[in-house]
Write a protein that holds these residues in place. Structure first.
Motif, mmCIF file in Angstrom:
data_model
loop_
_atom_site.group_PDB
_atom_site.id
_atom_site.type_symbol
_atom_site.label_atom_id
_atom_site.label_comp_id
_atom_site.label_asym_id
_atom_site.label_seq_id
_atom_site.Cartn_x
_atom_site.Cartn_y
_atom_site.Cartn_z
ATOM 1 N N MET A 1 12.960 3.917 4.946
ATOM 2 C CA MET A 1 12.440 2.720 5.338
ATOM 3 C C MET A 1 10.937 3.036 5.304
ATOM 4 O O MET A 1 9.952 2.278 4.742
ATOM 5 C CB MET A 1 12.958 2.069 6.716
ATOM 6 C CG MET A 1 12.261 0.889 6.833
ATOM 7 S SD MET A 1 12.928 -0.642 6.062
ATOM 8 C CE MET A 1 12.080 -1.907 6.743
ATOM 9 N N ARG A 2 10.482 4.248 6.124
ATOM 10 C CA ARG A 2 9.089 4.341 6.424
ATOM 11 C C ARG A 2 8.429 4.731 5.268
ATOM 12 O O ARG A 2 7.277 4.422 4.990
ATOM 13 C CB ARG A 2 8.921 5.357 7.562
ATOM 14 C CG ARG A 2 7.491 5.691 7.688
ATOM 15 C CD ARG A 2 7.472 6.787 9.255
ATOM 16 N NE ARG A 2 6.247 7.053 9.313
ATOM 17 C CZ ARG A 2 5.296 6.348 10.296
ATOM 18 N NH1 ARG A 2 5.953 5.567 10.950
ATOM 19 N NH2 ARG A 2 4.446 6.994 10.408
ATOM 20 N N SER A 3 8.988 5.477 4.275
ATOM 21 C CA SER A 3 8.303 5.899 3.193
ATOM 22 C C SER A 3 7.993 4.970 2.225
ATOM 23 O O SER A 3 7.279 4.760 1.539
ATOM 24 C CB SER A 3 8.991 7.185 2.368
ATOM 25 O OG SER A 3 10.332 6.542 1.986
ATOM 26 N N GLU A 4 9.152 3.979 2.210
ATOM 27 C CA GLU A 4 8.795 2.661 1.325
ATOM 28 C C GLU A 4 7.926 1.814 1.673
ATOM 29 O O GLU A 4 6.764 1.310 0.944
ATOM 30 C CB GLU A 4 10.289 1.651 1.345
ATOM 31 C CG GLU A 4 10.122 0.715 0.612
ATOM 32 C CD GLU A 4 11.584 -0.102 0.738
ATOM 33 O OE1 GLU A 4 11.363 -1.498 0.861
ATOM 34 O OE2 GLU A 4 12.576 0.265 0.589
ATOM 35 N N PHE A 5 7.657 1.782 3.123
ATOM 36 C CA PHE A 5 6.633 0.805 3.625
ATOM 37 C C PHE A 5 4.987 1.525 3.271
ATOM 38 O O PHE A 5 4.349 1.015 2.810
ATOM 39 C CB PHE A 5 6.644 0.807 5.020
ATOM 40 C CG PHE A 5 5.417 0.139 5.942
ATOM 41 C CD1 PHE A 5 5.519 -1.307 5.665
ATOM 42 C CD2 PHE A 5 4.619 0.759 6.400
ATOM 43 C CE1 PHE A 5 4.180 -1.875 6.137
ATOM 44 C CE2 PHE A 5 3.375 0.237 7.200
ATOM 45 C CZ PHE A 5 3.331 -1.192 7.071
ATOM 46 N N ALA A 7 4.312 3.477 0.670
ATOM 47 C CA ALA A 7 4.522 3.402 -0.595
ATOM 48 C C ALA A 7 3.776 1.900 -0.979
ATOM 49 O O ALA A 7 2.833 1.789 -1.917
ATOM 50 C CB ALA A 7 5.531 3.546 -1.511
ATOM 51 N N LYS A 8 4.292 0.929 -0.268
ATOM 52 C CA LYS A 8 3.985 -0.309 -0.543
ATOM 53 C C LYS A 8 2.331 -0.636 0.069
ATOM 54 O O LYS A 8 1.529 -1.408 -0.635
ATOM 55 C CB LYS A 8 4.686 -1.407 -0.060
ATOM 56 C CG LYS A 8 5.967 -1.504 -0.606
ATOM 57 C CD LYS A 8 7.078 -2.693 0.118
ATOM 58 C CE LYS A 8 8.374 -2.787 -0.712
ATOM 59 N NZ LYS A 8 9.046 -3.769 0.043
ATOM 60 N N GLY A 9 2.205 0.171 1.170
ATOM 61 C CA GLY A 9 0.858 0.046 1.757
ATOM 62 C C GLY A 9 -0.213 0.720 0.824
ATOM 63 O O GLY A 9 -1.217 0.151 0.642
ATOM 64 N N VAL A 10 0.117 1.757 0.352
ATOM 65 C CA VAL A 10 -0.732 2.542 -0.498
ATOM 66 C C VAL A 10 -1.196 1.647 -1.871
ATOM 67 O O VAL A 10 -2.191 1.671 -2.175
ATOM 68 C CB VAL A 10 -0.345 4.046 -0.822
ATOM 69 C CG1 VAL A 10 -1.173 4.715 -1.899
ATOM 70 C CG2 VAL A 10 -0.318 4.664 0.431
ATOM 71 N N THR A 16 -5.894 -3.908 -4.015
ATOM 72 C CA THR A 16 -6.495 -4.764 -3.256
ATOM 73 C C THR A 16 -8.006 -4.453 -2.781
ATOM 74 O O THR A 16 -9.082 -4.982 -3.203
ATOM 75 C CB THR A 16 -5.941 -5.564 -2.072
ATOM 76 O OG1 THR A 16 -4.612 -5.922 -2.505
ATOM 77 C CG2 THR A 16 -6.533 -6.850 -1.595
ATOM 78 N N TRP A 17 -7.915 -3.115 -2.050
ATOM 79 C CA TRP A 17 -9.077 -3.129 -1.371
ATOM 80 C C TRP A 17 -10.002 -2.165 -2.123
ATOM 81 O O TRP A 17 -11.339 -1.864 -1.930
ATOM 82 C CB TRP A 17 -9.151 -2.663 -0.099
ATOM 83 C CG TRP A 17 -8.400 -3.583 0.744
ATOM 84 C CD1 TRP A 17 -7.219 -3.755 1.165
ATOM 85 C CD2 TRP A 17 -9.244 -4.592 1.404
ATOM 86 N NE1 TRP A 17 -7.171 -5.178 2.040
ATOM 87 C CE2 TRP A 17 -8.411 -5.680 2.072
ATOM 88 C CE3 TRP A 17 -10.675 -5.266 1.118
ATOM 89 C CZ2 TRP A 17 -8.880 -6.793 2.809
ATOM 90 C CZ3 TRP A 17 -11.208 -6.262 1.984
ATOM 91 C CH2 TRP A 17 -10.233 -7.151 2.589
#
Length: 127
Positions: A1-5, A7-10, A16-17
């Motif tokens: 779950m943490r690695s999925e989050f 990857a999505k955050g990166v 976007t930024w």
């Protein structure tokens, strides 16, 4: 779950930024007065100029000294020429009674910077 989050955050940050990273950094840097100097060390610009003049990175000490002496003389002549041109023909925006006393002894670039700061003062009331 943490690695999925992660990857999505990166991917979110990249899409976007990070597209705007140059503008974000410029905005952050422009919050401080830097008078147009954007390198981390003033020596970097001097070193690059000298290396362009020397062109070769090898040679004996005397040869390097003679090339550096020619560089210094050319640089001094360039500075004197630029100062003479600026003193002969002040820009219209700084040719005012406010700067009349220092017009011949202060460099035109410095007066332009001072004028930029002066224009930020309110027209009436205390600064």
């Amino acid at each position: 779950m943490r690695s999925e989050f992660s990857a999505k955050g990166v991917s979110y940050c990249e899409s976007t930024w990070l597209l705007w990273k140059g503008k974000l950094v410029a905005f952050w840097v422009d919050q401080s007065y830097h008078f147009g100097i954007t390198v981390t060390s003033p020596i970097e610009g001097c070193h690059a100029t000298l290396m362009r003049y020397l062109q070769l990175g090898h040679g004996d000490l005397r040869g390097v000294f003679l090339k550096m002496k020619l560089f210094w003389e050319a640089q001094q002549q360039s500075i004197e020429t630029m100062i003479s041109k600026q003193q002969l023909r002040p820009r219209h925006i700084i040719n005012t009674p406010l700067y009349a006393a220092v017009l011949q002894s202060v460099h035109g670039y410095a007066l332009l910077r001072i004028n930029q700061e002066h224009s930020k003062l309110p027209a009436t009331g205390p600064p």
